[in-house]
Motif scaffolding. Structure first.
Motif, mmCIF file in Angstrom:
data_model
loop_
_atom_site.group_PDB
_atom_site.id
_atom_site.type_symbol
_atom_site.label_atom_id
_atom_site.label_comp_id
_atom_site.label_asym_id
_atom_site.label_seq_id
_atom_site.Cartn_x
_atom_site.Cartn_y
_atom_site.Cartn_z
ATOM 1 N N ASP A 12 0.760 -0.998 -0.048
ATOM 2 C CA ASP A 12 -0.041 0.039 0.035
ATOM 3 C C ASP A 12 0.847 1.247 0.038
ATOM 4 N N GLU A 14 2.954 3.700 -1.802
ATOM 5 C CA GLU A 14 3.442 3.704 -3.194
ATOM 6 C C GLU A 14 4.886 3.885 -3.396
ATOM 7 N N ARG A 17 6.525 0.541 -2.958
ATOM 8 C CA ARG A 17 6.194 -0.585 -3.876
ATOM 9 C C ARG A 17 6.785 0.199 -5.297
ATOM 10 N N SER A 18 6.778 1.237 -5.953
ATOM 11 C CA SER A 18 7.501 1.833 -6.857
ATOM 12 C C SER A 18 9.155 1.327 -6.770
ATOM 13 N N ALA A 37 -2.029 -1.907 -4.651
ATOM 14 C CA ALA A 37 -1.797 -1.241 -3.471
ATOM 15 C C ALA A 37 -2.859 -2.115 -2.463
#
Length: 129
Positions: A12, A14, A17-18, A37
């Motif tokens: 979740d 961002e 995760r990126s 997410a």
């Protein structure tokens, strides 16, 4: 001949995760096939994308690692689940492993440790290489 490990990211945060996407997609033998997410979308994404490994945050809004692992494995039994955690109690760890996760990896671990965990999980018994 090398086999590509297809990875679905469920995180979740961002930025994290990126960053994982960038770091893992640059590794030989790994391919990020999806990045989402929301934990409540993980099972449907796993079923649709058929990943080898689902790399999933342990704490997702509305869903903990054990419940998310159970849902993902029910939808995509061939996948291995690796839970990422910034902190987890021993009870949390036991619950997620009992739910079928291959392992838990600390978010602060070196990227090579994470890559190693992904590769190992993709070759566990019952998995296709």
């Amino acid at each position: 001949m090398s086999t590509v490990v297809r990875v679905l990211l469920v995180e979740d945060n961002e930025v994290y995760r990126s960053t994982l996407e960038l770091l893992l997609n640059g590794r030989d033998g790994l391919e990020i096939i999806g990045s989402i997410a929301a934990g409540d979308e993980a099972a449907a994404a796993a079923q649709a994308l058929d990943p080898d490994v689902v790399l999933m945050d342990f704490r997702l809004p509305g869903l903990d690692g054990a419940h998310a692992t159970t849902a993902v494995l029910a939808a995509s039994p061939r996948a291995a689940v690796i839970c990422l955690t910034a902190e987890a109690t021993e009870a949390d760890r036991a619950a997620v492993l009992a739910a079928g996760a291959a392992t838990l990896v600390e978010k602060g671990s070196p990227i090579d440790d994470l890559v190693s965990a992904i590769t190992s999980a993709s070759h566990r018994e019952g998995q296709e290489p």
